[in-house]
Design a protein around this motif. Structure first.
Motif, PDB file in Angstrom:
ATOM      1  N   GLU A 128       0.838  -1.197   0.000  1.00 40.78           N
ATOM      2  CA  GLU A 128       0.000   0.000   0.000  1.00 40.78           C
ATOM      3  C   GLU A 128       0.871   1.244   0.000  1.00 40.78           C
ATOM      4  O   GLU A 128       2.033   1.186   0.389  1.00 40.78           O
ATOM      5  N   GLN A 129       0.269   2.337  -0.433  1.00 42.25           N
ATOM      6  CA  GLN A 129       0.974   3.607  -0.552  1.00 42.25           C
ATOM      7  C   GLN A 129       0.069   4.735  -0.080  1.00 42.25           C
ATOM      8  O   GLN A 129      -1.129   4.719  -0.332  1.00 42.25           O
ATOM      9  N   VAL A 130       0.656   5.707   0.638  1.00 38.61           N
ATOM     10  CA  VAL A 130      -0.051   6.940   0.965  1.00 38.61           C
ATOM     11  C   VAL A 130       0.850   8.114   0.612  1.00 38.61           C
ATOM     12  O   VAL A 130       2.073   8.008   0.657  1.00 38.61           O
ATOM     13  N   ASP A 131       0.224   9.218   0.248  1.00 39.68           N
ATOM     14  CA  ASP A 131       0.943  10.443  -0.058  1.00 39.68           C
ATOM     15  C   ASP A 131       0.574  11.463   1.004  1.00 39.68           C
ATOM     16  O   ASP A 131      -0.593  11.610   1.364  1.00 39.68           O
ATOM     17  N   TYR A 132       1.595  12.159   1.498  1.00 42.44           N
ATOM     18  CA  TYR A 132       1.369  13.192   2.499  1.00 42.44           C
ATOM     19  C   TYR A 132       2.440  14.257   2.370  1.00 42.44           C
ATOM     20  O   TYR A 132       3.639  13.937   2.319  1.00 42.44           O
ATOM     21  N   ASP A 133       2.021  15.496   2.298  1.00 36.26           N
ATOM     22  CA  ASP A 133       2.932  16.638   2.273  1.00 36.26           C
ATOM     23  C   ASP A 133       3.978  16.501   1.155  1.00 36.26           C
ATOM     24  O   ASP A 133       5.177  16.677   1.383  1.00 36.26           O
ATOM     25  N   ASN A 134       3.502  16.129  -0.035  1.00 35.83           N
ATOM     26  CA  ASN A 134       4.350  15.953  -1.221  1.00 35.83           C
ATOM     27  C   ASN A 134       5.414  14.868  -1.067  1.00 35.83           C
ATOM     28  O   ASN A 134       6.444  14.903  -1.734  1.00 35.83           O
ATOM     29  N   LYS A 135       5.170  13.921  -0.177  1.00 34.50           N
ATOM     30  CA  LYS A 135       6.072  12.785   0.009  1.00 34.50           C
ATOM     31  C   LYS A 135       5.259  11.506  -0.127  1.00 34.50           C
ATOM     32  O   LYS A 135       4.052  11.496   0.088  1.00 34.50           O
ATOM     33  N   VAL A 136       5.952  10.417  -0.469  1.00 35.25           N
ATOM     34  CA  VAL A 136       5.292   9.119  -0.677  1.00 35.25           C
ATOM     35  C   VAL A 136       5.788   8.142   0.389  1.00 35.25           C
ATOM     36  O   VAL A 136       7.003   7.993   0.599  1.00 35.25           O
ATOM     37  N   TYR A 137       4.827   7.483   1.028  1.00 35.32           N
ATOM     38  CA  TYR A 137       5.127   6.502   2.061  1.00 35.32           C
ATOM     39  C   TYR A 137       4.572   5.149   1.625  1.00 35.32           C
ATOM     40  O   TYR A 137       3.485   5.074   1.056  1.00 35.32           O
ATOM     41  N   LEU A 138       5.335   4.104   1.904  1.00 35.89           N
ATOM     42  CA  LEU A 138       4.972   2.763   1.448  1.00 35.89           C
ATOM     43  C   LEU A 138       4.901   1.789   2.612  1.00 35.89           C
ATOM     44  O   LEU A 138       5.682   1.877   3.560  1.00 35.89           O
ATOM     45  N   TYR A 139       3.977   0.852   2.501  1.00 37.23           N
ATOM     46  CA  TYR A 139       3.930  -0.303   3.390  1.00 37.23           C
ATOM     47  C   TYR A 139       4.408  -1.461   2.539  1.00 37.23           C
ATOM     48  O   TYR A 139       3.797  -1.787   1.516  1.00 37.23           O
ATOM     49  N   ILE A 140       5.536  -2.069   2.920  1.00 34.69           N
ATOM     50  CA  ILE A 140       6.137  -3.128   2.114  1.00 34.69           C
ATOM     51  C   ILE A 140       6.210  -4.429   2.902  1.00 34.69           C
ATOM     52  O   ILE A 140       6.273  -4.427   4.129  1.00 34.69           O
ATOM     53  N   SER A 141       6.178  -5.534   2.160  1.00 33.99           N
ATOM     54  CA  SER A 141       6.226  -6.858   2.757  1.00 33.99           C
ATOM     55  C   SER A 141       7.286  -7.698   2.053  1.00 33.99           C
ATOM     56  O   SER A 141       7.400  -7.664   0.821  1.00 33.99           O
ATOM     57  N   ASN A 142       8.051  -8.444   2.846  1.00 35.76           N
ATOM     58  CA  ASN A 142       9.086  -9.316   2.301  1.00 35.76           C
ATOM     59  C   ASN A 142       8.439 -10.379   1.422  1.00 35.76           C
ATOM     60  O   ASN A 142       7.482 -11.038   1.831  1.00 35.76           O
ATOM     61  N   ASN A 143       8.959 -10.536   0.234  1.00 37.43           N
ATOM     62  CA  ASN A 143       8.423 -11.483  -0.733  1.00 37.43           C
ATOM     63  C   ASN A 143       8.486 -12.928  -0.228  1.00 37.43           C
ATOM     64  O   ASN A 143       7.656 -13.754  -0.596  1.00 37.43           O
ATOM     65  N   ASP A 144       9.455 -13.236   0.653  1.00 33.95           N
ATOM     66  CA  ASP A 144       9.641 -14.606   1.144  1.00 33.95           C
ATOM     67  C   ASP A 144       9.104 -14.831   2.556  1.00 33.95           C
ATOM     68  O   ASP A 144       9.026 -15.970   3.006  1.00 33.95           O
ATOM     69  N   ASP A 145       8.769 -13.746   3.270  1.00 39.16           N
ATOM     70  CA  ASP A 145       8.305 -13.858   4.652  1.00 39.16           C
ATOM     71  C   ASP A 145       7.270 -12.774   4.904  1.00 39.16           C
ATOM     72  O   ASP A 145       7.608 -11.634   5.210  1.00 39.16           O
ATOM     73  N   GLU A 146       5.996 -13.121   4.805  1.00 39.33           N
ATOM     74  CA  GLU A 146       4.923 -12.134   4.923  1.00 39.33           C
ATOM     75  C   GLU A 146       4.868 -11.460   6.288  1.00 39.33           C
ATOM     76  O   GLU A 146       4.209 -10.434   6.458  1.00 39.33           O
ATOM     77  N   ASN A 147       5.566 -12.008   7.283  1.00 36.25           N
ATOM     78  CA  ASN A 147       5.616 -11.385   8.607  1.00 36.25           C
ATOM     79  C   ASN A 147       6.691 -10.295   8.693  1.00 36.25           C
ATOM     80  O   ASN A 147       6.754  -9.574   9.679  1.00 36.25           O
ATOM     81  N   ASP A 148       7.534 -10.205   7.684  1.00 33.80           N
ATOM     82  CA  ASP A 148       8.595  -9.191   7.619  1.00 33.80           C
ATOM     83  C   ASP A 148       8.057  -8.003   6.816  1.00 33.80           C
ATOM     84  O   ASP A 148       8.079  -8.009   5.583  1.00 33.80           O
ATOM     85  N   THR A 149       7.536  -7.010   7.533  1.00 36.67           N
ATOM     86  CA  THR A 149       6.933  -5.846   6.885  1.00 36.67           C
ATOM     87  C   THR A 149       7.578  -4.569   7.407  1.00 36.67           C
ATOM     88  O   THR A 149       8.150  -4.553   8.500  1.00 36.67           O
ATOM     89  N   LYS A 150       7.449  -3.489   6.620  1.00 39.55           N
ATOM     90  CA  LYS A 150       8.025  -2.205   7.013  1.00 39.55           C
ATOM     91  C   LYS A 150       7.172  -1.076   6.445  1.00 39.55           C
ATOM     92  O   LYS A 150       6.536  -1.228   5.407  1.00 39.55           O
TER      93      LYS A 150
END
Length: 73
Positions: free
Chosen positions: A20-42
């Motif tokens: 997922e992605q959100v935009d705020y104050d002309n910046k882009v923030y991402l929610y990412i998940s490890n392709n091999d370990d769905e519990n490894d997110t950032k």
């Protein structure tokens, strides 16, 4: 730019996909998940093609809530 479903490979060789992605104050923030370990997110900021840590205060006060709103939709 829409980064949803884009893949990023980190220096340690781990591959993350953008959930997922959100935009705020002309910046882009991402929610990412490890392709091999769905519990490894950032949650990260993307700037000039680089993934950066988000200021913890900004994340707690604003960014996390923006992601929660999107997840509820």
């Amino acid at each position: 730019m829409d980064y949803t479903d884009k893949k990023f490979t980190m220096e340690d060789g781990k591959t993350y996909i953008v959930v997922e992605q959100v935009d705020y104050d002309n910046k882009v923030y991402l929610y990412i998940s490890n392709n091999d370990d769905e519990n490894d997110t950032k949650y990260v900021e993307i700037k000039d093609g680089h993934l950066l840590n988000i200021d913890p205060e900004l994340f707690d006060k604003i960014i996390f809530s923006l992601f929660m709103e999107k997840f509820r939709q």
